[in-house]
Scaffold this motif. Sequence first.
Motif, PDB file in Angstrom:
ATOM      1  N   VAL A 240     -16.183 -27.229 -44.955  1.00  0.00           N
ATOM      2  CA  VAL A 240     -15.731 -29.100 -45.790  1.00  0.00           C
ATOM      3  C   VAL A 240     -14.822 -28.678 -47.468  1.00  0.00           C
ATOM      4  CG1 VAL A 240     -16.822 -30.872 -47.582  1.00  0.00           C
ATOM      5  CG2 VAL A 240     -17.682 -30.663 -45.416  1.00  0.00           C
ATOM      6  N   GLY A 241     -15.548 -27.110 -47.770  1.00  0.00           N
ATOM      7  CA  GLY A 241     -15.031 -26.827 -49.027  1.00  0.00           C
ATOM      8  C   GLY A 241     -13.843 -26.075 -49.343  1.00  0.00           C
ATOM      9  N   GLY A 242     -13.273 -25.776 -47.879  1.00  0.00           N
ATOM     10  CA  GLY A 242     -12.235 -25.452 -47.278  1.00  0.00           C
ATOM     11  C   GLY A 242     -10.881 -26.524 -47.431  1.00  0.00           C
ATOM     12  N   VAL A 243     -11.138 -27.652 -46.339  1.00  0.00           N
ATOM     13  CA  VAL A 243     -11.004 -28.783 -46.669  1.00  0.00           C
ATOM     14  C   VAL A 243     -10.170 -29.517 -48.185  1.00  0.00           C
ATOM     15  CG1 VAL A 243     -10.623 -31.075 -45.973  1.00  0.00           C
ATOM     16  CG2 VAL A 243     -11.666 -29.290 -43.851  1.00  0.00           C
ATOM     17  N   VAL A 244     -11.414 -29.432 -49.235  1.00  0.00           N
ATOM     18  CA  VAL A 244     -11.045 -29.531 -50.255  1.00  0.00           C
ATOM     19  C   VAL A 244     -10.266 -28.903 -50.975  1.00  0.00           C
ATOM     20  CG1 VAL A 244     -12.667 -30.513 -52.222  1.00  0.00           C
ATOM     21  CG2 VAL A 244     -13.694 -30.952 -49.601  1.00  0.00           C
ATOM     22  N   SER A 245     -10.402 -27.322 -50.510  1.00  0.00           N
ATOM     23  CA  SER A 245      -9.670 -27.043 -51.176  1.00  0.00           C
ATOM     24  C   SER A 245      -8.024 -26.873 -51.323  1.00  0.00           C
ATOM     25  CB  SER A 245      -9.791 -25.628 -50.960  1.00  0.00           C
ATOM     26  OG  SER A 245      -9.335 -24.085 -51.591  1.00  0.00           O
ATOM     27  N   LEU A 246      -7.986 -27.521 -49.597  1.00  0.00           N
ATOM     28  CA  LEU A 246      -6.940 -27.595 -49.137  1.00  0.00           C
ATOM     29  C   LEU A 246      -5.677 -28.957 -50.035  1.00  0.00           C
ATOM     30  CD1 LEU A 246      -3.729 -26.750 -47.675  1.00  0.00           C
ATOM     31  CD2 LEU A 246      -5.419 -28.002 -45.361  1.00  0.00           C
TER      32      LEU A 246
END
Length: 309
Positions: A240-246
């Motif tokens: 989830v953190g990766g999607v939000v970071s992107l």
Amino acid sequence: MSVPSVLVLAAGPVAAVPVAAVPSGPGSSVTPAVVIAVLGAALLHAAWNSLAHGVSDRLVGFGLISTATMAGGGVLLAVGAPLPAAAWPYVVASAVLHIAYNLLLLASYQLGEFSQMYPLARGTSPWVVALVSVTVLGRALPVTELLGVLAVSAGLLGLVLVGGRPGRKQLPALGSAVLTGLMIAGYTVVDGLGVAVAPLATYIGWLFLLQSAPMPVLAAVRRGRLLPSAVRRCAVPGLVGGVVSLAAYSIVLWAQTSGALAPIAALRETSIIFGALIGTVFLGERLGRPRIVASAVVLAGVLLISLTH
């Protein structure tokens, strides 16, 4: 206006990166839409950093974040146009700077306290970007915008001192955090130039694909047989953190197509304020008067930047 080159400090020697003609002067403006978008990106950035900080294994957490951003980059490349040859130096330089940023940020979190390392890293970037924008790229910075950038930087750096004056034992952590901030400033300038010569979606796709690859490999090598169990524990916040970071950095790159690098760099670091609020509301951390004062200084800087145009 074009300039011969911009010097980018990566993890090693200084390398010259050619710079094409990019927006500057009157065309480089911070519109209300850009301000709102960048503040939204700052909120998303604070959210994914809080997720990254909260995982039980930060190395694996960073690896999962990078796995998600790498997958997102691949999707963008599948639907995007080819990357122009002129954009490759920017993509490669930015990827190197992002890799160094991720490693230094991880080291900062392992060596020091999140409440001090994060503000120091983020607060270093805006004034460095402003300095490079004016002295190297020759971009005009109105007085009110300059004051706004300085106010945001001062407020964010002030948050570093909330937990008390750093001691000698904290020097390695502080050094890692400052270097993290320099990497942020470096890739902010490089990306601001790169998005001016490439389709936005394609640039984002290649950037995330290249810069995300090393961290999952490092996590796999370091954890070995323990990796599967660590992945199970960290999967949800990491991915989830990766999607939000992107999403967060894609918004920033879109905003940088306006050419206003310094004020955007300052605005996006208001993620510190959102981070403090997340800590207070969800993590039970005390906000306190010093943090409120520092936050008010940041807010004043944001208003100065916003009211310039």
